[in-house]
Design a protein around this motif. Sequence first.
Motif, PDB file in Angstrom:
ATOM      1  N   SER A 115       0.737  -1.034   0.052  1.00 20.72           N
ATOM      2  CA  SER A 115       0.043  -0.037   0.070  1.00 20.72           C
ATOM      3  C   SER A 115       0.812   1.255  -0.041  1.00 20.72           C
ATOM      4  CB  SER A 115      -0.901  -0.075   1.287  1.00 20.72           C
ATOM      5  OG  SER A 115      -0.025   0.407   2.428  1.00 20.72           O
ATOM      6  N   THR A 116       2.053   1.217   0.654  1.00 14.57           N
ATOM      7  CA  THR A 116       2.803   2.436   0.843  1.00 14.57           C
ATOM      8  C   THR A 116       3.383   2.789  -0.763  1.00 14.57           C
ATOM      9  OG1 THR A 116       3.799   1.391   2.540  1.00 14.57           O
ATOM     10  CG2 THR A 116       4.708   3.541   2.041  1.00 14.57           C
ATOM     11  N   ARG A 117       3.857   1.645  -1.455  1.00 14.92           N
ATOM     12  CA  ARG A 117       4.117   1.868  -2.727  1.00 14.92           C
ATOM     13  C   ARG A 117       3.048   2.400  -3.646  1.00 14.92           C
ATOM     14  NH1 ARG A 117       7.801  -2.814  -5.208  1.00 14.92           N
ATOM     15  NH2 ARG A 117       6.773  -2.018  -7.042  1.00 14.92           N
ATOM     16  N   LEU A 118       2.053   1.796  -3.770  1.00 11.50           N
ATOM     17  CA  LEU A 118       0.972   2.107  -4.495  1.00 11.50           C
ATOM     18  C   LEU A 118       0.604   3.468  -4.233  1.00 11.50           C
ATOM     19  CD1 LEU A 118      -2.006  -0.226  -5.101  1.00 11.50           C
ATOM     20  CD2 LEU A 118      -2.334   2.007  -4.866  1.00 11.50           C
ATOM     21  N   LYS A 119       0.304   3.692  -2.762  1.00  7.75           N
ATOM     22  CA  LYS A 119       0.044   5.343  -2.659  1.00  7.75           C
ATOM     23  C   LYS A 119       1.163   6.265  -3.096  1.00  7.75           C
ATOM     24  CE  LYS A 119      -1.104   4.475   1.904  1.00  7.75           C
ATOM     25  NZ  LYS A 119      -1.239   4.731   3.362  1.00  7.75           N
ATOM     26  N   ALA A 120       2.507   6.041  -3.295  1.00 10.03           N
ATOM     27  CA  ALA A 120       3.289   6.637  -3.672  1.00 10.03           C
ATOM     28  C   ALA A 120       3.238   6.954  -5.271  1.00 10.03           C
ATOM     29  CB  ALA A 120       4.833   6.307  -3.360  1.00 10.03           C
ATOM     30  N   SER A 121       3.127   5.930  -5.997  1.00  9.47           N
ATOM     31  CA  SER A 121       2.998   6.009  -7.206  1.00  9.47           C
ATOM     32  C   SER A 121       1.579   6.894  -7.766  1.00  9.47           C
ATOM     33  CB  SER A 121       3.014   4.653  -8.155  1.00  9.47           C
ATOM     34  OG  SER A 121       2.386   3.729  -7.361  1.00  9.47           O
ATOM     35  N   LEU A 122       0.597   6.558  -6.744  1.00  9.40           N
ATOM     36  CA  LEU A 122      -0.609   7.075  -6.810  1.00  9.40           C
ATOM     37  C   LEU A 122      -0.493   8.621  -6.859  1.00  9.40           C
ATOM     38  CD1 LEU A 122      -3.767   6.768  -7.584  1.00  9.40           C
ATOM     39  CD2 LEU A 122      -4.067   6.456  -5.004  1.00  9.40           C
ATOM     40  N   THR A 123       0.114   9.229  -5.880  1.00 10.73           N
ATOM     41  CA  THR A 123       0.375  10.642  -5.708  1.00 10.73           C
ATOM     42  C   THR A 123       1.207  11.129  -6.776  1.00 10.73           C
ATOM     43  OG1 THR A 123       0.612   9.981  -3.307  1.00 10.73           O
ATOM     44  CG2 THR A 123       1.491  12.040  -3.882  1.00 10.73           C
ATOM     45  N   GLN A 124       2.137  10.226  -7.281  1.00 11.83           N
ATOM     46  CA  GLN A 124       2.929  11.067  -8.250  1.00 11.83           C
ATOM     47  C   GLN A 124       1.838  11.276  -9.666  1.00 11.83           C
ATOM     48  OE1 GLN A 124       6.319   8.602  -9.377  1.00 11.83           O
ATOM     49  NE2 GLN A 124       7.054  10.460 -10.694  1.00 11.83           N
ATOM     50  N   LEU A 125       1.290  10.209  -9.820  1.00  7.01           N
ATOM     51  CA  LEU A 125       0.522  10.318 -10.966  1.00  7.01           C
ATOM     52  C   LEU A 125      -0.588  11.505 -10.907  1.00  7.01           C
ATOM     53  CD1 LEU A 125      -0.518   8.785 -13.595  1.00  7.01           C
ATOM     54  CD2 LEU A 125      -2.127   7.583 -12.274  1.00  7.01           C
ATOM     55  N   LEU A 126      -0.971  11.656  -9.826  1.00  3.66           N
ATOM     56  CA  LEU A 126      -2.107  12.694  -9.531  1.00  3.66           C
ATOM     57  C   LEU A 126      -1.497  13.962  -9.603  1.00  3.66           C
ATOM     58  CD1 LEU A 126      -4.322  11.023  -6.900  1.00  3.66           C
ATOM     59  CD2 LEU A 126      -4.974  11.584  -9.301  1.00  3.66           C
ATOM     60  N   ARG A 127      -0.178  14.162  -9.022  1.00  5.96           N
ATOM     61  CA  ARG A 127       0.632  15.367  -8.923  1.00  5.96           C
ATOM     62  C   ARG A 127       0.609  15.870 -10.699  1.00  5.96           C
ATOM     63  NH1 ARG A 127       2.949  17.547  -4.422  1.00  5.96           N
ATOM     64  NH2 ARG A 127       4.540  18.647  -5.795  1.00  5.96           N
ATOM     65  N   GLU A 128       1.155  14.824 -11.394  1.00  7.87           N
ATOM     66  CA  GLU A 128       1.370  15.023 -12.887  1.00  7.87           C
ATOM     67  C   GLU A 128      -0.019  15.545 -13.468  1.00  7.87           C
ATOM     68  OE1 GLU A 128       2.779  11.780 -14.778  1.00  7.87           O
ATOM     69  OE2 GLU A 128       4.912  11.769 -13.264  1.00  7.87           O
ATOM     70  N   ARG A 129      -1.129  14.678 -13.096  1.00  3.91           N
ATOM     71  CA  ARG A 129      -2.547  15.206 -13.820  1.00  3.91           C
ATOM     72  C   ARG A 129      -2.852  16.673 -13.377  1.00  3.91           C
ATOM     73  NH1 ARG A 129      -4.844  11.575 -16.800  1.00  3.91           N
ATOM     74  NH2 ARG A 129      -6.969  12.507 -16.238  1.00  3.91           N
ATOM     75  N   ARG A 130      -2.460  16.642 -12.180  1.00  4.11           N
ATOM     76  CA  ARG A 130      -3.073  18.008 -11.866  1.00  4.11           C
ATOM     77  C   ARG A 130      -2.073  19.168 -11.829  1.00  4.11           C
ATOM     78  NH1 ARG A 130      -7.326  16.705  -8.542  1.00  4.11           N
ATOM     79  NH2 ARG A 130      -7.126  18.482  -6.694  1.00  4.11           N
TER      80      ARG A 130
END
Lengths: 244, 404
Positions: B234-249
Amino acid sequence: MSDPLIQLRGVTKKYGSGVAELMALKGIDLDIHAGEFVAIMGPSGSGKSTAMNILGCLDTPTGGQYLFKGAHVESLSRDQRARLRRRFLGFVFQGFNLLARTSAQENVELPLLYRGDSASVRRAAATKALQAVGLGGWEHHTPAELSGGQQQRVAIARAIVTEPAVVLADEPTGNLDTQRSHEIMGLLMRLNQDHGITVLMVTHEADMAAYAQRMVHFIDGCIASDEPNPHPTTAAPAATEEAT
Amino acid sequence: MLYSVFMLALRSIRRNLLRSFLTILGIVIGVSAVITMVTLGNGATQSIKTQISGLGTNLLMVRPGQRPGPGGGGAGVPQFIEGDAEAIASQIGGVAAVAPEGRTSVTVVANGRNWSTTVIGSTNAWFDTGNWKLASGRIFESDEQRAGAAVCIIGETVRREIFGGTIGQTGLGEQLRVRKFSCTIIGILTAKGQSGMGDQDDSVVVPLRTQQRRITGSHKVATLLVSMRDGSDSTRLKASLTQLLRERRNLAQDDDDNFNIFDTQQLAATLSGTTQVLTTLLGAVAAVSLLVGGIGIMNIMLVSVTERTREIGLRLAIGALENEVLLQFLIEAVVLSALGGVIGIVIATAASWGLSILMAMPYAFDPFINLLSLAFSAGIGVLFGYFPARRAARMDPIEALRHE
């Protein structure tokens, strides 16, 4: 004559120390043979109770020797004396000391319980002892349902249930009226004569002591007199005479 | 020998029945309090865990704004769109399902009745992220989702309040009026019950596009529900989720996140941790009453020893050994307190069972705490019975017999 059952040699008992020191026994010599019925008499403070406690192995003498069946018992430990008591001695007290709310049967069984006898052995022995004191059929009564005389009979049954060598009775009639007292004395006398149980009894009533074959008088920590009773009472006086 | 001493102890307990009962009352109350507290506490923990797992296992809730909570992060914070959900599903590994979710409070009408509820607009993935099953009917078809068709799936509470009748059965095919449009009920959700967040069954689910077009009139999405595959980190998943959303936003390197990720597993751990602390505290308070009960036993045993001085003297005179008297009183104390423990367990079982029904919690029988309490109460007997017993055993038989 065989060796005495009990031999006291120069037995002393000292209570307290220093100023409060009290010599309760000042060197007692006493021989008691198996089968005797001995009354120990004397005023209070004469040392008769102290002597009785030592004879009953409830207490140890300060000095002197006590031989029971030829063995030295004056310096036994607490538990060794307890084992000796449970094997050879029976006790009857002035205050009966029955367990309350406990049937006569269970009261009589109590010493056997400490000997580790099985339930069936205990029951048979207790029934027999109760019959011997004339209380056959009263097994399930509790002390509260028995008269004073009956309670003392239960206590005597408890004393003889282990078939002891000696029964020590400390003022056994002290809490009873005259007629009951004579009944109890008659019972002790019969146990002595019919069952050969040695009886040591402390009393201050001369007509109770009259049942014994031998009277020992204590005065001031010494034996003042020790003489056979030439004409022991053999039967209780008739009740009608008591009433007068 | 032990057996006969045990019998002696039992006899003397039986001879003083009322007093024996009063003696053990403290232990009874102590043991039953401890066990009831711990059992109820365990039940509460368990029910919180069940409720949270009902929200969806391994679920991440992604919301706009820096902190979790209502309000969507305030003005000026960009919302999500459906494309975000699609991007997460296609670009991040370890994701089981992603569902965009919008919620609107509405009053629905059907069958001549009104009911205030929440309309949830989402995709079929929503059923996966929330572990939802259908009691009857079907989920959305793809053209219904694409076209924003007037279809809905209702929760059990809505069904019960509007249609009544058999659980999960009535209302299928009926028309439900939601604000200005009517939709056909095509499915009924299986009930999940109450959760820490209210009644989960009080909802009407419509396709996301239906909600956007017919209710909110906006293409924004308030929440993204991301469920992880079992065993994914879950930690890694959250990290890549955060990165993706930061890019998209379009966030710059030194900008703070303008969204937050809320992990239900974390919530479960926090909440059950809290109830466990409470359980321990309550249990500890109750344990004090056990101690008080033990002192009560010592008190009564001391009184009993004094009162039975003559009896003890007699026992010693007729040949009881010091250890036998000690053992008798010790066994008496242990039997009394263990008896108190057993009665306490019986009462606690009844009480915690009844209370767990009253409080609508699962009954969580804990054999460990029951055994522990029993052992503890017997231990109290040994501890607090020893002193009086030793006093009895060391008596001088002559003095004891003379005692009035």
